[in-house]
Motif scaffolding. Structure first.
Motif, short mmCIF file in Angstrom:
data_model
loop_
_atom_site.label_atom_id
_atom_site.label_comp_id
_atom_site.label_asym_id
_atom_site.label_seq_id
_atom_site.Cartn_x
_atom_site.Cartn_y
_atom_site.Cartn_z
N GLU A 180 -2.18 -3.28 -3.50
CA GLU A 180 -1.12 -3.27 -5.16
C GLU A 180 -0.19 -4.39 -5.06
O GLU A 180 0.21 -5.06 -4.34
CB GLU A 180 -0.10 -1.74 -5.47
CG GLU A 180 0.96 -1.82 -5.98
CD GLU A 180 -0.15 -1.84 -7.66
OE1 GLU A 180 -0.48 -2.54 -8.48
OE2 GLU A 180 -1.09 -0.57 -7.56
N GLN A 228 -7.23 2.48 1.12
CA GLN A 228 -6.42 2.12 -0.65
C GLN A 228 -6.76 1.15 -0.98
O GLN A 228 -6.94 -0.62 -0.76
CB GLN A 228 -5.40 2.26 -0.57
CG GLN A 228 -4.67 3.63 -0.15
CD GLN A 228 -3.08 4.00 0.07
OE1 GLN A 228 -2.11 3.77 -0.14
NE2 GLN A 228 -2.91 5.46 -0.50
N GLU A 229 -6.36 0.81 -2.27
CA GLU A 229 -6.43 -0.48 -2.70
C GLU A 229 -4.97 -1.07 -2.38
O GLU A 229 -4.34 -0.86 -3.03
CB GLU A 229 -7.14 -0.61 -4.09
CG GLU A 229 -8.09 0.12 -4.75
CD GLU A 229 -9.74 -0.73 -4.26
OE1 GLU A 229 -8.95 -2.44 -4.29
OE2 GLU A 229 -10.57 -0.54 -3.07
N TYR A 268 0.92 -1.07 0.20
CA TYR A 268 0.11 -0.21 0.07
C TYR A 268 1.00 1.51 0.71
O TYR A 268 2.57 1.00 0.26
CB TYR A 268 -0.50 -0.12 1.39
CG TYR A 268 -1.91 -1.30 1.20
CD1 TYR A 268 -3.33 -0.83 0.93
CD2 TYR A 268 -1.99 -2.27 2.07
CE1 TYR A 268 -3.97 -2.34 1.16
CE2 TYR A 268 -2.49 -3.70 1.60
CZ TYR A 268 -4.07 -3.63 1.79
OH TYR A 268 -4.38 -4.32 1.53
#
Length: 425
Positions: free
Chosen positions: A395, A392-393, A332
């Protein structure tokens, strides 16, 4: 004073070390090899930057003006060494020191929230936080292919120059930036190079209008999607399309951002000059000197060069601590924070397209802000890994279009500021 640990003294590690020292922290940096600079000390001789000199440097430490637009490997190595000397970093680095393990201090709280024990070939110590900058370009991926090849097989990470090659017939497996470099190196030394290209990639020249492509001022007037289109149109005018080159696969993706992009036009030059051929689209098996390809063709070679990439390996961390997706650690905050681990930070475990060295400075400065949040939070733990995982998504890419990463960094800075205000309230 609490101590911090930096693992690795390549460009990423030195950037992290410099930032922490500038912010008044006590830091130990461990480097497995005897010098700074990481892979730039040992990469193949034909390697040059694919990004320009004036955009690929540490903050407030430009490359020498006499360097060419695209410096060669040894010049980058010299530059990195000079940065370590000029910034006084060398005295803070323990060379020839391998990190054997990084383990979280036992706690009832989140993993890593009480700090980390770092064990090296010199001993063990406990640190408030660890910045991991061991790089992702050293653990070589070598495909497992059935049969036996009767000749040298060399990965790009071990290749130095054509002196390593036996015979005159060379097969290059892999067609990213390194694979194209190796095929061109072979061709320029009047040997015969075949290259396996499984999937179509967009090719981009390094220069337009006599300038590095990334320094074209007029491109900055356009949005990222528009720049993508303009770059593809400029390439079509200057070098044509993949269909203009025998057997070169056509990209299935519609834009540069959607798939692989190669910054190299010399491969195309040598294809049209007959020194490089695109073959096979995949290797099925070996038989002595013969290579059987997935399209049914068979050719003989003396040497095989692999440009098949690297694993993003963290040998000192227990695998159970590092969730992975698509082969890469889940992260993230612009690639900085590992999923589920507090007070451990990745520097350089992501490669946004474009100049790499400035990325390490951006990440290191963000980590410095994160350390401030921890110091100001109750019990000196801001629970940042949990915080970013909620907002957050995840990564899982290493290669990522630059504007996507820029957006991640903008969001990360926004969330850091929001937490800072919350802690003060």
């Amino acid at each position: 004073m609490k101590k911090y640990c930096v693992i690795g003294a390549g460009a990423a590690g030195m950037s992290a070390l410099n930032t922490l020292l500038e912010n008044g922290h006590e830091v130990d940096c461990f480097e497995k090899n005897e010098v700074v600079g990481g892979h730039w000390n040992t990469d193949y001789d034909a390697l040059h930057l694919i990004t320009s000199r004036d955009q690929t440097h540490f903050e407030d430490f430009p490359m020498p003006g006499h360097y060419p637009h695209f410096p060669r490997r040894d010049q980058i190595s010299d530059y990195l060494h000079s940065y370590g000397r000029e910034r006084g970093l060398l005295e803070h680095i323990s060379f020839n020191t391998e990190v054997l393990s990084v383990t979280p201090v036992a706690t009832d709280g989140a993993v890593g929230s009480a700090g980390w024990v770092v064990t090296t070939t010199r001993g063990s110590d406990t640190y408030e936080g660890v910045l991991v900058a061991n790089g992702h370009l050293w653990d070589k991926k070598v495909p497992q292919i059935s049969g036996t090849f009767d000749g040298p097989q060399i990965h790009s990470g071990d290749y130095q120059n054509v002196g390593d090659i036996e015979g005159t017939r060379v097969l290059v497996v892999g067609a990213g930036n390194s694979g194209c470099d190796l095929a061109v190196d072979v061709a320029q030394h009047r040997l015969e190079a075949d290259i396996v290209v499984r999937h179509g990639s967009y090719f981009q020249p390094k220069m337009y209008f006599g300038q590095p492509r990334s320094e074209l001022a007029f491109l900055k007037e356009f949005k990222a999607e528009e720049q993508d289109l303009i770059a593809r149109l400029l390439a079509r005018v200057s070098i044509g399309e993949n269909s203009n080159y025998p057997n070169l696969p056509v990209p299935k993706h519609q834009s540069l951002a959607e798939g692989a992009t190669v910054v190299n036009d010399l491969l195309l030059y040598w294809i049209h000059h007959g020194r490089v051929r695109v073959v096979g689209h995949g290797v099925e098996r070996f038989e002595g000197k013969k290579v059987h390809f997935t399209d049914g063709s068979v050719r003989e070679y003396d040497t095989i060069l692999y440009a098949t990439g690297f694993h993003s390996t963290l040998p000192f961390l227990d695998n159970e601590l590092v969730p992975r997706s698509n082969g890469a650690p889940v992260r993230y905050a612009g690639g900085i924070i590992p999923e589920g681990l507090e007070k451990l930070y990745y520097i350089g475990m992501i490669a946004p397209r474009g100049p790499q060295i400035p990325i390490y400075g951006v990440q290191s400065r963000i980590v410095a802000r994160m350390l401030e949040l921890h110091a100001a939070a109750p019990e000196e733990n801001a629970s940042l890994a949990a915080y970013f995982a909620q907002l957050q998504e995840p990564e899982d890419r290493i290669d990522i279009p630059r504007h996507f990463w820029d957006a991640q960094i903008t969001d990360t800075n926004r969330l850091i500021e929001a937490m800072r205000v919350s802690i003060r309230a």
